[in-house]
Design an enzyme around this catalytic site. Structure first.
Site, PDB file in Angstrom:
ATOM      1  N   ASP A  90      50.481  35.861  39.040  1.00  0.00           N
ATOM      2  CA  ASP A  90      50.165  34.719  39.915  1.00  0.00           C
ATOM      3  C   ASP A  90      49.784  33.423  39.183  1.00  0.00           C
ATOM      4  O   ASP A  90      48.952  33.458  38.260  1.00  0.00           O
ATOM      5  CB  ASP A  90      48.956  35.052  40.797  1.00  0.00           C
ATOM      6  CG  ASP A  90      48.962  36.471  41.321  1.00  0.00           C
ATOM      7  OD1 ASP A  90      49.962  37.171  41.150  1.00  0.00           O
ATOM      8  OD2 ASP A  90      47.943  36.868  41.883  1.00  0.00           O
ATOM      9  N   ASP A 104      34.224  43.847  39.088  1.00  0.00           N
ATOM     10  CA  ASP A 104      32.919  44.060  38.460  1.00  0.00           C
ATOM     11  C   ASP A 104      32.797  45.455  37.850  1.00  0.00           C
ATOM     12  O   ASP A 104      33.761  46.234  37.856  1.00  0.00           O
ATOM     13  CB  ASP A 104      31.783  43.739  39.449  1.00  0.00           C
ATOM     14  CG  ASP A 104      31.619  44.793  40.536  1.00  0.00           C
ATOM     15  OD1 ASP A 104      32.278  45.850  40.469  1.00  0.00           O
ATOM     16  OD2 ASP A 104      30.808  44.550  41.453  1.00  0.00           O
TER      17      ASP A 104
HETATM   18  N1  DQQ Z   1      47.434  39.581  41.693  1.00  0.00           N
HETATM   19  C1  DQQ Z   1      47.477  39.828  43.110  1.00  0.00           C
HETATM   20  C2  DQQ Z   1      46.177  39.266  43.568  1.00  0.00           C
HETATM   21  C3  DQQ Z   1      45.243  39.634  42.481  1.00  0.00           C
HETATM   22  C4  DQQ Z   1      46.083  39.458  41.263  1.00  0.00           C
HETATM   23  C5  DQQ Z   1      48.677  39.200  43.759  1.00  0.00           C
HETATM   24  C6  DQQ Z   1      45.824  40.471  40.170  1.00  0.00           C
HETATM   25  O1  DQQ Z   1      45.772  39.771  44.818  1.00  0.00           O
HETATM   26  O2  DQQ Z   1      44.086  38.811  42.468  1.00  0.00           O
HETATM   27  O3  DQQ Z   1      49.813  39.312  42.987  1.00  0.00           O
HETATM   28  O4  DQQ Z   1      46.588  40.203  39.043  1.00  0.00           O
END
Ligand code: DQQ
Length: 562
Positions: free
Chosen positions: A55, A134
């Protein structure tokens, strides 16, 4: 140059038949730059020097620079060890990679620093809200601020020592593994901050609303901000205003008679959105009639976890999204990287008010070189027209079609999902009006090609335009995903030309139909149609002739990335 003699009139039938430590060793050495070793590495799509990304996080403009953070694994080409990678750019095209900005260091993020957003607080002071995993492996929201505001690169970030600032408790009904990805915050009428966090209750996906006076103490609202049944966990929500008229963007806290609001969630593998009104006094989002479920999608191909920001320099809203690989994990490890960011898109509300329009930011046009233009001409049924003089693996192609004989369009008896329709008919089954469009990443003998094309149907006495991106023949290596994608485009071919813009970049194609009303992004890994071996064609495999009214193609220069 397209040489008319090279314009081939061929019978087309022959062709078809989801944990980190603070101590990682950083190594920003780039991979081999030999394109033969790395035929799938992109030339002008953002990716870090190596390793895994997913992301985009917290994009913003600060100190005259665009900042892009992203989910990054400093240790390898698969998901894991997640930190916030950080790159900066003056123009959203050329990027410099900096050290990761946020990495596990507190009990509240010791198992990972997941997605989140930036908000510009009064005095132009950025703040990051991000999800930490966490020590109990619960999802909590954390706050970080730049160490030195006079550093335009914002290299170092201080975490709030009392993190987390939002967390699941025994009485707030939050599912501890489904509470993540805070949005950019906005100011309400009362001068207090609001932020959304993605969540779910059983299968009901939702965005939870939090409010704060000081950006530190956050109180959960009694009711979810918005939810839809059976949508599952909402990841990476986004909530922003768009002007009712025009293409300019507005800052996230703007509300009033001139704007509508867009709520986006990443769910079930795609980014869906709802347009509506945000009543600030009541703090409620009211979707447009008939649009209370997610029926609109940013991109009908591979495009996920997107995030928008207001660019105060060019007064526009810019959208960034992650484009995952379609190759096997073993191949990703072999090539040493995985994941790219789609070309940043300017987004605005279409004049109909019914959907958004997306268009690659204008800066990308700086990379255009060696223009090839073709005069308007008829593309006969069965014709394949080769477009010479371009670097087909790295190109920007704009083509428009005009159709007559709409009366003869194939009748669609029952409503069918556009992706299914595209998969069933592919680019080989002829109809009167279509398929016609582009063949990209085509090998010399057409053993491999990817087709992006239109088909026109009559449905309930109206013309229905389908845009397909068919990857089923894109690679002889069948270990790769070869999914076909499809979308209906809200254009009326009686009055409008059918326009298509496709950006190709080695292993990605981004297509924009109907001037950005339908977008499809796809990954491809040809074995023959690589580097200078790839060819580009326009084609018409329908029985009726269509007119090409515009065909402009540019080879794209390599951007300076890293
Ligand atoms: N990627 C997801 C999110 C999360 C992140 C979406 C973890 O929900 O925070 O692709 O890498």
């Amino acid at each position: 140059m397209i040489m008319p003699t090279m314009c081939l009139l061929i019978l087309f039938s022959v062709i078809y038949g989801s944990v980190a430590t603070h101590h990682f060793s950083r190594n920003l050495q780039t991979l081999s730059s030999d394109s033969n070793d790395q035929p799938y590495r992109t030339a002008y799509h953002f990716q870090p020097p190596k390793n895994w990304i997913n992301d985009p996080n917290g994009p913003m403009r600060y100190g005259g620079l665009y900042h892009l953070f992203y989910q990054y694994n400093p240790k390898g080409a698969v998901w894991g060890n997640i930190v916030w990678g950080h790159s900066v750019s003056k123009d959203l095209v050329n990027w410099t990679t900096l050290d990761p900005a946020i990495f596990p260091s507190q009990p509240s993020d010791i198992n990972g620093c997941w997605s989140g957003s930036t908000t510009l607080l009064p005095g132009n002071k950025p703040a990051i809200l991000y999800t930490g995993i966490d020590s109990m492996k619960n999802e909590v929201q954390n706050l970080a601020k730049p160490k030195n505001l006079s550093d335009p690169f914002l290299r170092e970030w201080d975490k709030f020592p009392q993190n987390p600032v939002m967390q699941p408790t025994s009485d707030n009904k939050i599912v501890p593994d489904s509470f993540r990805d805070p949005t950019t915050a906005w100011l309400g009428q009362d001068g207090h901050w609001r932020v959304l966090v993605g969540s779910r209750r059983r299968t009901r996906g939702m965005a939870l609303l939090y409010r704060s006076k000081d950006f530190v103490n956050w109180v959960q609202a009694k009711h979810p901000f918005y939810s839809t049944k059976d949508s599952g966990m909402w990841e990476c929500p986004d909530f922003f205003p768009v002007l009712k008229n025009g293409q300019l963007g507005v800052e996230t806290s703007v509300n009033g008679d001139d704007v509508r609001h867009v709520l986006k969630a990443s769910l079930k593998g795609h980014d869906d959105y709802i347009i509506g009104n945000y009543n600030t006094a009541k703090d409620v989002f009211v979707p447009d009639k008939g649009f209370d479920e997610f029926v609109l999608r940013f991109d009908y191909g591979k495009y996920y976890a997107s995030k928008s920001f207001f660019d105060d320099g060019k007064k526009r809203r810019v959208l960034l999204g992650w484009v995952d690989e379609s190759s096997s994990e073993a191949d990703d490890i072999k090539k040493g990287w995985s994941g790219i960011i789609a070309i940043p898109r300017a987004i605005w509300l279409h004049r109909s008010g019914k959907q958004l329009v997306q268009w690659p930011v204008m800066e990308i046009e700086k990379l255009r070189a060696n223009p090839v233009s073709l005069p308007p001409q008829v593309l006969k049924g069965g014709q394949l027209l080769q477009i010479n003089g371009v670097t087909a693996t790295q190109a920007d192609v704009e083509i428009s079609f005009e159709v007559s004989k709409l009366i003869e369009a194939e009748v669609l008896e029952n409503w069918t999902d556009p992706q299914i329709l595209c998969s069933q008919k592919g680019s080989s089954i002829k109809s009167e009006l279509g398929p016609f469009g582009l063949l990209v990443f085509a090998s010399e003998g057409l053993e491999e090609f990817t087709s992006v094309f239109f088909r026109i149907f009559k449905y309930q006495n109206k013309n229905l335009v389908l845009l397909c991106s068919d990857q089923s023949r894109s690679s002889l290596n069948k270990d790769n995903g070869l999914t076909t994608y499809g979308a209906f485009v809200d254009v009326e071919p009686l009055h409008e030309q059918l326009s298509l813009r496709t950006l190709t970049d080695h292993s990605v194609l981004e297509s924009f139909g109907g001037e950005g009303r339908a977008c499809i992004t796809a990954r491809v890994y040809p074995t023959l149609a690589i580097n200078d071996k790839a060819q580009l064609y326009a084609f018409n495999n329908g029985t009726a002739d269509v007119n090409i009214t515009r065909l402009n193609v540019w080879s794209m220069k390599k951007a300076q990335i890293n």
